[in-house]
Design an enzyme around this catalytic site. Structure first.
Site: not given
Length: 363
Positions: A125-126, A180, A201, A212, A232, A258
């Site tokens: 969501a960035q 991220h 997170h 692998r 959550d 978060d």
């Protein structure tokens, strides 16, 4: 104050004496019937929170930040970092200046910049418009502007200049977090070797594990870094939460929210980092692609969910308070121990929040 007291060494049936802001003594009382009595845990410490109660940390607005922190304090979070999402540098710099008085007042413990030095492939969501490679001039100015305010930054270790940025943060007393990221296992381990001590997170916003190419999830779990877990039951299945927590151990696993501004608010449309978010039945998603966009979680619920997933009360309290306190270097709080600050959360027998005590003062 009587109840089942969750200490670092286990649960004690007894009484806590408070003197001013401090825990003065813990007196066991083995005659107390533990069934149905209150449960007392240390005040929660949230390293990763974007807002709550209709107020956000992400815009650098000090009044909104005060209100967001007050909302989470009512849910037991007695110490927190204000997390910003990926933003233009000017907003980041202005937020450091605006939030310094809040740090001085103890409203927040500092800023966590979640970005903007993140992977486009795993941005979640960035806002991709603000993502960029680490810029030494930006890092230098931010740290110089807020040496006690900038406390953590999330970086994707595979980006050009990322390892140097991680080492710079470490050397200036800022927690470097890996998140991220589309990094390989080896790139993740290189990030930890460079000085990263937190995984942002875990699982979310990361290349999934593969037998692998273990990627960042296994790279972090098999390292010395602590790992954030969003309990959550949306970001992580309870079974995966328990697996990750046990793999890392409570001394390296951290419960976070978060949370975004929609936490504690009705379903509807909200905003995060310049992108529209739709919240429906507790779940926040970007309007344009459905990507999960933060949470509507509070720390009291996170602890209850962690216990429901099979973790002990002692483990959950360690993950919600003791471990994040240690990472932040806060030696005056994070556990129920004589001589530490009286940050306490009183829960009923079903782990529902009853009362919060902040620095010895009942809310």
């Amino acid at each position: 104050m009587n109840g089942r007291i969750v200490t670092p060494d286990g649960i004690i049936n007894g009484h806590i004496a408070i003197n001013g802001e401090m825990i003065e003594a813990i007196t066991p009382d083995d005659t107390t019937d533990a069934a149905g009595t209150d449960i007392i845990v240390p005040g929660f410490i949230d390293l990763h929170c974007h807002g709550g109660g209709g107020h956000t940390f992400t815009t650098g607005d000090a009044e909104a930040a005060r209100k967001a922190a007050a909302f989470h304090l009512r849910h037991g979070t007695t110490t927190m970092l204000a997390s910003l999402v990926s933003s233009p540098f000017e907003l980041m710099r202005d937020a450091v200046e605006a939030y310094q008085p809040l740090v001085a007042d103890g409203v927040i413990a500092g800023i966590h910049f979640e970005g903007p030095y993140l992977s486009h492939a795993r941005c979640g969501a960035q806002n991709p418009a603000y993502l960029r490679d680490p810029a030494p001039v930006e890092l230098t100015e931010l740290v110089k502007a807020g040496p006690e305010t900038v406390r953590m930054m999330t970086i994707a270790p595979e980006l050009p200049g990322a390892l140097e940025a991680i080492t710079f943060l470490r050397d200036h007393g800022v927690l470097a977090a890996i998140g991220h990221t589309d990094a390989s296992y080896d790139q993740t381990q290189a990030g930890v070797a460079a000085g990263a001590t937190v995984g942002t997170h875990l699982f979310n916003g990361m290349r999934p594990p593969h037998h692998r190419e273990p990627g960042p999830v296994v790279g972090l779990l098999s390292s010395i870094a602590a790992v954030e877990l969003i309990a959550d039951n949306i970001h992580l299945h309870p079974g995966m939460l328990a697996f990750a927590a046990r793999s890392a151990g409570p001394d390296r696993a951290i419960l976070i929210t978060d949370a975004m501004d929609a936490t504690g608010m009705p379903d509807g449309r909200y905003e995060l980092g310049g992108q529209e978010v739709v919240v429906a039945d507790r779940v926040a998603r970007l309007a344009h692609n459905g990507s999960i966009a933060g949470s509507t979680l509070t720390m009291d619920v996170a602890v209850r969910n962690a216990v429901a997933a099979g973790l002990s009360l002692t483990e959950a309290a360690t993950m919600a308070a003791t471990t994040p306190a240690r990472l932040l270097g806060l030696t005056d709080r994070g556990a129920i121990t004589p001589g530490l600050r009286a940050d306490l959360v009183i829960l009923d027998a079903d782990l529902n929040l009853k009362q919060v005590i902040h620095a010895g003062v009942p809310l």
